[in-house]
Scaffold this active site. Structure first.
Site, PDB file in Angstrom:
ATOM      1  N   HIS A  25       0.983  -1.351  -0.012  1.00 40.57           N
ATOM      2  CA  HIS A  25      -0.145  -0.088  -0.027  1.00 40.57           C
ATOM      3  C   HIS A  25       0.916   1.164  -0.132  1.00 40.57           C
ATOM      4  O   HIS A  25       1.706   1.469   0.899  1.00 40.57           O
ATOM      5  CB  HIS A  25      -0.957   0.002   1.234  1.00 40.57           C
ATOM      6  CG  HIS A  25      -2.182  -0.866   0.925  1.00 40.57           C
ATOM      7  ND1 HIS A  25      -3.348  -0.511   1.546  1.00 40.57           N
ATOM      8  CD2 HIS A  25      -2.134  -2.314   0.230  1.00 40.57           C
ATOM      9  CE1 HIS A  25      -3.937  -1.625   1.220  1.00 40.57           C
ATOM     10  NE2 HIS A  25      -3.480  -2.619   0.437  1.00 40.57           N
ATOM     11  N   TYR A  75      -9.582   5.795   6.882  1.00 41.85           N
ATOM     12  CA  TYR A  75      -9.777   6.089   8.451  1.00 41.85           C
ATOM     13  C   TYR A  75     -11.183   7.127   8.313  1.00 41.85           C
ATOM     14  O   TYR A  75     -10.571   8.307   7.847  1.00 41.85           O
ATOM     15  CB  TYR A  75      -8.569   6.550   9.105  1.00 41.85           C
ATOM     16  CG  TYR A  75      -7.629   5.562   9.306  1.00 41.85           C
ATOM     17  CD1 TYR A  75      -6.826   5.039   8.284  1.00 41.85           C
ATOM     18  CD2 TYR A  75      -7.359   4.666  10.594  1.00 41.85           C
ATOM     19  CE1 TYR A  75      -5.901   4.070   8.737  1.00 41.85           C
ATOM     20  CE2 TYR A  75      -6.461   3.813  10.930  1.00 41.85           C
ATOM     21  CZ  TYR A  75      -5.787   3.488   9.538  1.00 41.85           C
ATOM     22  OH  TYR A  75      -4.794   2.442   9.811  1.00 41.85           O
ATOM     23  N   PRO A  78      -5.540   0.422  18.106  1.00 43.90           N
ATOM     24  CA  PRO A  78      -5.498   0.065  16.886  1.00 43.90           C
ATOM     25  C   PRO A  78      -5.168   1.002  15.967  1.00 43.90           C
ATOM     26  O   PRO A  78      -4.979   0.838  14.585  1.00 43.90           O
ATOM     27  CB  PRO A  78      -6.076  -1.158  16.407  1.00 43.90           C
ATOM     28  CG  PRO A  78      -7.335  -0.787  17.401  1.00 43.90           C
ATOM     29  CD  PRO A  78      -6.904  -0.230  18.634  1.00 43.90           C
ATOM     30  N   LYS A 111      -0.140  -0.073  15.007  1.00 47.89           N
ATOM     31  CA  LYS A 111       1.125  -0.198  15.445  1.00 47.89           C
ATOM     32  C   LYS A 111       1.574  -1.338  16.246  1.00 47.89           C
ATOM     33  O   LYS A 111       2.724  -1.675  16.678  1.00 47.89           O
ATOM     34  CB  LYS A 111       1.578   1.109  16.214  1.00 47.89           C
ATOM     35  CG  LYS A 111       1.889   2.336  15.475  1.00 47.89           C
ATOM     36  CD  LYS A 111       3.143   2.329  14.905  1.00 47.89           C
ATOM     37  CE  LYS A 111       3.489   3.305  13.611  1.00 47.89           C
ATOM     38  NZ  LYS A 111       3.217   2.622  12.286  1.00 47.89           N
ATOM     39  N   TYR A 143       3.334   6.440  10.343  1.00 53.85           N
ATOM     40  CA  TYR A 143       2.454   5.396   9.864  1.00 53.85           C
ATOM     41  C   TYR A 143       3.427   4.137   9.286  1.00 53.85           C
ATOM     42  O   TYR A 143       3.308   2.952   9.408  1.00 53.85           O
ATOM     43  CB  TYR A 143       1.605   5.856   9.085  1.00 53.85           C
ATOM     44  CG  TYR A 143       0.445   4.694   8.528  1.00 53.85           C
ATOM     45  CD1 TYR A 143      -0.615   4.597   9.612  1.00 53.85           C
ATOM     46  CD2 TYR A 143       0.469   3.844   7.648  1.00 53.85           C
ATOM     47  CE1 TYR A 143      -1.633   3.917   9.273  1.00 53.85           C
ATOM     48  CE2 TYR A 143      -0.556   2.903   7.341  1.00 53.85           C
ATOM     49  CZ  TYR A 143      -1.586   2.939   8.432  1.00 53.85           C
ATOM     50  OH  TYR A 143      -2.728   2.018   8.208  1.00 53.85           O
TER      51      TYR A 143
END
Ligand code: RFL
Ligand code: PHB
Length: 404
Positions: A77, A206, A298, A302, A396
């Site tokens: 991704h 998200y 979550p 991580k 991230y």
């Protein structure tokens, strides 16, 4: 009962991803290890959890010689999206981090690959152990006692890796007076659904929404993973599949909600959200690894990735001990691991605060309108600024591992 005594260099408690990955890496260096697990292998594989792996994790899996299926079936991704009340902002991970990406490949699949590699290499794992206890962890020769198939065992070893998750026994072995536990329990949980339906998006989304957070994730082109923020009082039995899909559609951007393909859930569960760190992460010859030492909500993807960086640090330390005779380097484990852990904790806490809706929660739990406004402003600022998006992207994809 007859007592069996066995011996190894490193005793590993727990056959989750931390324990299995550490075992595989140590074996590659000729360091003997035995894994002790409380439940069956199938039970471990029934826990549907993480989906996003940092490059550091991916490299470690390859180094362990277990990356073939991940490299074939996992998805790279290059970015993800954040939707604020329906409006999408793209986080270009690759462009913002000088080429870094993440791998979308389920924790269940990694665990399965590691279990198969361990079995193929003839490395020993005792499943369904009970009454496990750690002894003399502060002495030269610690040991672990346990029952297995009606027989009492003593495993004597040089070091113990406590990879037994948040509810394990290893952490409790560190005297209470010598450990500090930091904890924040969030006033909501995540209701997760796994379904064999084509995912609504090629990248993760998200969603910050007035009705609560939602996440659209995936496992493959035909398998989706979705989550909804729900109050802690909610019971999974009260959520029919239809109710889940309806609520998800309300929280997704409208054009995506229209395209959402729904179907029967194959798994549905509620996970509470928690930030937790135990300091230090070592005591004598015992090292805590992964969820045994720390938990993150979550939202930043991580948890498993921090477990992997602990494994990388401990692996480097134990390799040095056995190959160079440098026993003194073991004292650095906790300090090195905790630096990265605290960064992951801070990032996960920050992402959770910005993306969830705290409305209706007690003010002490950040339910005030002022806190809501601060978080809306924070999210808007970070999303509209390239520097802000880079701050999100850099963390991230994961910070570099520190050398030992
Ligand atoms: P685990 O996986 O909990 O494994 C611990 C093992 O120890 C065994 N055990 C014992 N064995 C022997 N004797 C005892 N007394 C024992 N007590 C316990 C247990 O049976 C178990 O098999 O810990 P580990 O290996 O440290 O792995 C950690 C990860 O599982 C966890 O951090 C992640 O799943 C967190 N997480 C995510 N992490 C990511 O990096 N990216 C993600 O996208 C992501 N998504 C998630 C997540 C966790 C979630 N939940 C449900 C908490 C999404 C969710 C919903
Ligand atoms: C998942 O796919 O399970 C997943 C992905 C990203 C997260 C959390 C969970 O931040």
């Amino acid at each position: 009962m007859f007592l069996q005594t066995i011996k190894t260099q490193v005793a590993i408690i727990g056959a989750g991803p931390s324990g299995l990955l550490l075992g595989q890496l140590l074996a590659k260096q000729g360091i003997s290890n035995i894994i002790l697990e409380r439940v069956t292998g199938d039970y471990v594989l029934g826990r549907i959890r993480a989906g996003i792996l940092e490059q550091g994790f991916v490299n470690l899996v390859r180094e362990a010689g277990v990356g073939a299926r991940m490299d074939r079936e996992g998805e790279i991704h290059e970015g993800f999206a954040i939707a604020v009340n329906g409006k999408l902002t793209h986080i270009d991970l690759k462009g913002l981090t000088g080429g870094k990406t993440v791998m979308c490949y389920g924790q269940v699949e990694i665990t399965k690959d590691l279990m198969e590699a361990r079995a193929a290499a003839g490395l020993s794992t005792y499943y369904q152990t009970s009454e496990l206890a750690l002894h003399d962890v502060n002495a030269e020769q610690p040991s672990v006692t346990f029952n297995y198939q009606g027989q009492a065992y003593t495993l004597s070893c040089d070091y113990i890796a406590g990879c037994d998750g948040f509810h394990g026994v290893s952490r409790q072995t560190i005297p209470q007076a010598l450990r500090t536990e930091h904890e924040r329990v969030y006033p909501f949980g995540w209701l997760g659904v796994l379904s064999d339906t084509p995912p609504v998006s090629e990248e993760l989304i998200y969603c910050h929404h007035e009705r609560g957070f939602a996440l659209a994730s995936r496992r493959s082109a035909t398998r989706s993973r979705y989550y909804l923020q729900v109050p802690l009082t909610e019971k999974v039995e009260d959520w029919s599949d239809d109710a889940f899909w309806e609520e998800l559609k309300r929280r997704l951007p409208a054009e995506l909600a229209e395209q959402l393909v729904t179907g029967p859930s194959i798994e549905k569960s509620i996970a509470p959200l928690r930030s937790f760190v135990c300091e230090p992460m070592q005591y004598g010859q015992l090292f805590l690894v992964g969820d045994a030492a720390h938990i993150v909500p979550p939202t930043g993807a991580k948890g498993l990735n921090l477990a992997a960086s602990d494994v990388a640090t401990l692996y480097a330390i134990l390799t040095r001990v056995y190959q160079q005779g440098d026993k003194a380097c073991t004292s650095r484990y906790s300090e090195i691991a905790l630096r990265r852990v605290w960064n992951g904790e801070r990032f996960s806490w920050w992402m959770s605060n910005m993306l969830h809706n705290y409305q209706g929660m007690p003010v002490a739990d950040m339910g005030s309108l002022t806190f809501k406004r601060f978080m809306e402003s924070e999210l808007n600022y970070y999303l509209q600024s390239e520097a802000g998006r880079r701050v999100i992207a850099e963390q991230y994809v994961g910070l570099a591992y520190e050398s030992v």
